[in-house]
Each structure stands twice: as C-alpha cells, then as structure tokens.
Design a protein around this motif. Sequence first.
Motif: not given
Length: 362
Positions: A183-188, A204-207, A315-321
């Motif tokens: 789903v290209p629109e979810f890439q960011q 999605d951004g700051d949301k 393709g989405m980024t996943v940040i694990i802390e």
Amino acid sequence: MKQLLTLASTFLLSISPLFGLNIPDPLPKTTEPVEDILRLQIFLDAQLFGPGKLDGRPGEFTTKALKRYQSSHGMPETELADSNLDLSSVTELYTSYTIRQEDLKFVGELPRQPSEQSKKKYLPYDSLLEFLTERFHCAPELLEFLNKPMKMDSLKPGDVVKVPAVQPFLIEELTEIAKLPEVPEFQQRVIKIDTKEKLLGVWDGDKMLASLPITPGSGHLATPPGTWRILGITQMPTFRWDKSVLEYGVRSSTYYQLPIGPNNPVGVMWIGLNRPGIGIHGTNSPQSIGRSSSHGCMRTANWDVVRLVKLITKGMTVIIEGPPPAPRPVEVAKALPVAPPPAALPVQEQKRGFFTRLFGRK
C-alpha cells in the motif's frame, strides 16, 4: 414531577460516560466485570488502542491504552477513574451469539507436541470456549461469569452465549496469502515499539493511529533494538519449529513444519523484518500478551494483528527501543550449535508460508 425526575434520570444516564468511570472500592470478586471499565475497554478496542483482553477489570494495559488514546487526541492523560472520554458511542456492552454448526470446522483436537502438530493439516481451537474468547476479544473468565450457570466446557451448536459487543474476529474469512499487497500511501508511516512498556504504536507523522500491547523477548532472547524495515506480510503462515532457533537463535537441521491455524505459534499473521528471525506476529496464547516473554519476536493478539495489517505495508520503518539481548555466559556461548548450510527448498515449499520459513522464530 415524576415525569421531570424520569427525564432528569434519563439525561444523567445519557451523559454519564462524560463524567469519569464509576469504579467500586473494593472491587467485586475477580471474575465479575466492572461495567464502566468494560465500556471503556470496548471503546478503546474499537479505536485500535488495545486494552488487551476484555475483562472489565482495571489493569496495566487498559490504563496505558487510555493514556495513549488521550494523548493522540490532544487530551490530558488521566488515570482510569478520572477518564473524561465520551463513551456514548458504546450503546451496548453485551450481545448474544448463537453457536453455529460451521463453527465446529475451526475446533478440534490440538496435540501439544510440535512433532504431533506437524502431522496435522490445521491447528484449530481446542474448544468452543477458546473460539469464542478470540472471536470476542475477551478473557474466558468473563464469558464464564456472564453465562452462569451454563457449562462453558460443554458448548454445542444452537447454544446462545452472552458476549461483549465488539467487532468479532472472523477466522473463517482468513485465507492463505504468502504476500499481502503493498500500500504505497502507507510507506511513510512508522511502527514504534517500546519493549520495556510492551507497546507497539503506528505513527503517521506526529499522529499515533493505533497502539497495541505486545509480548516482546527478554534476557538472552530480547527483541533487538534498532531501526528495521518490513520485508513482507504473510496471512495464515506456517511455522518452522526449531528448538535451536527458539533457544539460541541458530538454525538446526532438526525441525518441524507446523501448519496454519489460529493455534499456530505465530497466529494468523507474520510481519517479517529485515533482521533474520524477527517479526511481529499473532499468537496462540492471547491471554498471556504482555505477561510473558517471547523468543525475540513481538506477539500480539490475533484479533489485533488482523486489524494492524490494514494500517501498514511492506517497506515501512520499524523502530524498536529497549534493552539489547543479554550476553550469554562464555561456556554457553561456546557450546551453541552451528547452523547448517542453507538448502534449497522445493518450489511448492517456497510458495507456502515463505516469510515464516525464511525467518522462522516465534
């Protein structure tokens, strides 16, 4: 005057969800739900700010879900008793479900040993009670309380059961899909995971769009912190059960291939990351989410993960802390098994449950 009092009472009942939750002190017995809390849990569950299993009881993940929902909507964070959410959209707490003959297709014998599970074509629910708890996102104790004196271990088609009024998890609608479409629109969008808090958030951004409780790894098998990427999403995956992978993170030549089903160890979805052996996935033990440890992956309830994948894409980024895996003692590290050279899989095997076989860790 009587009419005025009736109108006033009706008005107060209609707006009562705006005035915080009525939490009795002391709480009723363990299995009895506090209906104000159950109302809040049903509301948060519908918004995909998961409180965990619905049980109508105060708890860690209900409080965390409330605060995350409030923060995402620009509201001050509060404790449960001070919640000022408008819960009027939850018009009913309970509904009824009539057990159908076709529900029995998803219930059956469930061997406990992987060697025996690998001989089956499907890993079903082991009872109609388990089927219902997953379908309606709830604790078995809640269903048992709501349906007294019905015997929940002897349910059969035709029985009418009182259940929480949630969007049901429909196992019958899930088919095997090796790779869900991008789903290209979810890439960011970004998934952020805090393994100490045992929470996953979709941003999605700051949301923040959603927040779910998870079971991460810990100790020697802690979920690895870092910035990763989703390589692909598999619906109804199979699972390569390899004791060496589960205990040491090293593949061996001794393993069992477990079939699809709600009691597959990775549940009904596998979200593979570009860290070998690590993914976000469903589970065969939703009652333990956030209250146990995995072998490095991030488990979440099947009813949550099927909705999560509608918000994310390859393709989405996943940040694990969180804390890194603890080093093993030297004598243990020296004794770890050596991974055999990779062998080519038959074409049919490559097509079936590709990501699960590639990453292979629960």
